[in-house]
Design an enzyme around this catalytic site. Structure first.
Site, PDB file in Angstrom:
ATOM      1  N   TYR A 192      53.085  42.101  47.688  1.00  0.00           N
ATOM      2  CA  TYR A 192      51.956  41.620  46.892  1.00  0.00           C
ATOM      3  C   TYR A 192      50.755  42.524  47.175  1.00  0.00           C
ATOM      4  CZ  TYR A 192      48.900  37.998  44.774  1.00  0.00           C
ATOM      5  OH  TYR A 192      48.023  37.298  43.979  1.00  0.00           O
ATOM      6  N   ASP A 199      41.044  32.162  48.369  1.00  0.00           N
ATOM      7  CA  ASP A 199      40.918  31.843  46.947  1.00  0.00           C
ATOM      8  C   ASP A 199      39.480  31.622  46.516  1.00  0.00           C
ATOM      9  OD1 ASP A 199      43.695  31.783  46.014  1.00  0.00           O
ATOM     10  OD2 ASP A 199      43.922  30.224  47.525  1.00  0.00           O
ATOM     11  N   GLU A 232      54.867  32.146  40.450  1.00  0.00           N
ATOM     12  CA  GLU A 232      54.179  32.040  41.736  1.00  0.00           C
ATOM     13  C   GLU A 232      53.510  30.667  41.748  1.00  0.00           C
ATOM     14  OE1 GLU A 232      53.122  34.135  45.374  1.00  0.00           O
ATOM     15  OE2 GLU A 232      54.527  34.604  43.767  1.00  0.00           O
TER      16      GLU A 232
END
Length: 283
Positions: free
Chosen positions: A187, A73, A62
């Site tokens: 995911y 993030d 990834e």
């Protein structure tokens, strides 16, 4: 010349996600999928780090494209994005980076991007370059499924997987809609909040894995907060097909910026441990 290709008649065709997950399953393992930001801390070191991933058990990769405002993030990946951008990385250089990785591995490569990078380049150009670089799947972290039709169509046109995320806040109805659009793998976000290393895997993560599995036959990989071999083991034992590890590896880079050879060595050892923990000891 790139020794790997998408041509199935080629001696080294690029492996698809379905094929990879099936192979790993046949070995009684889960998939180990390490993450890094392309170009962190610089282009060549970053290539060496990915080589450590591949040499120490990665089943897929990834790769994050650096972005100035990565809203999903946490601090570790944000710092990696800044280092990468400061080293001169651009979207085009990220595609060049993937092409370089394709010189030494045919395992699946997914990219994690923010949609602005796709939009700015133009969908057709972005997906065309992704295909040419040898990318398998595209995950745009901030692209809601309701607005993803054009991206899904473009991915299909270029024979790429458009990957989506589901989280604990995702309703069953929404999961059902997402799995219709998703391909490659789903995911699963293990924790509430942004990416980052966490101390343990909560029961809520185990429940989410089971809930998602009841809605789809797609392989699932759990990410966000997976930072120790025990976490990897826990999510695989709980039914996930794979584990994505990001911040815990990036932290090794951050802690060794003055000794990058040591960083690579530590990353290699850590990846070996993480891969080992995907092996299902209870069958």
């Amino acid at each position: 010349m790139n020794p790997f290709t998408r041509d199935q008649n080629h001696p080294n065709p690029i492996q698809g996600y379905q094929e990879m997950f099936q192979e790993v399953k046949n070995r009684g393992e889960g998939a180990f999928i390490p993450f890094t930001v392309a170009g962190d801390p610089d282009f060549e070191t970053s290539i060496d780090i990915v080589r450590e991933y591949v040499d120490n058990g990665a089943d897929a990769l990834e790769i994050g494209f650096p972005f100035s405002d990565p809203v999903a993030d946490g601090p570790s990946v944000q710092a990696a994005d800044i280092r990468s951008l400061n080293s001169g990385m651009t979207t085009d250089k990220c595609f060049e980076f993937i092409s370089r990785i394709r010189e030494f591995t045919n395992i699946p490569i997914g990219i994690l991007v923010y949609y602005n990078l796709i939009y700015k380049m133009g969908l057709e150009e972005f997906y065309g370059k992704a295909k040419n670089a040898g990318i398998n799947g595209v995950l745009a972290a901030d692209l809601p499924p309701e607005e993803a039709g054009e991206a899904v169509n473009m991915a299909s046109q270029y024979d790429l997987d458009q990957i989506f995320m589901v989280a604990q806040t995702t309703s069953n109805e929404r999961i059902s809609e997402i799995v219709k659009m998703c391909s490659g793998f789903l995911y699963v976000v293990a924790v509430m909040g942004v990416t980052g290393a966490r101390s343990d895997i909560k029961k809520s993560t185990v429940d989410l894995i089971k809930r998602v599995k009841s809605h789809t036959d797609l392989p699932i990989a759990v990410g966000f907060g997976i930072s120790k071999p025990e976490h990897v083991k826990d999510v695989i034992q709980s039914g996930s097909d794979g584990a994505i590890v990001a911040s815990a590896i990036i932290n090794i880079i951050t802690q060794n910026l003055d000794d990058l050879d040591n960083a690579k060595q530590e990353i290699g050892s850590f990846c070996k441990e993480l891969k080992e923990s995907t092996k299902k000891i209870d069958g």
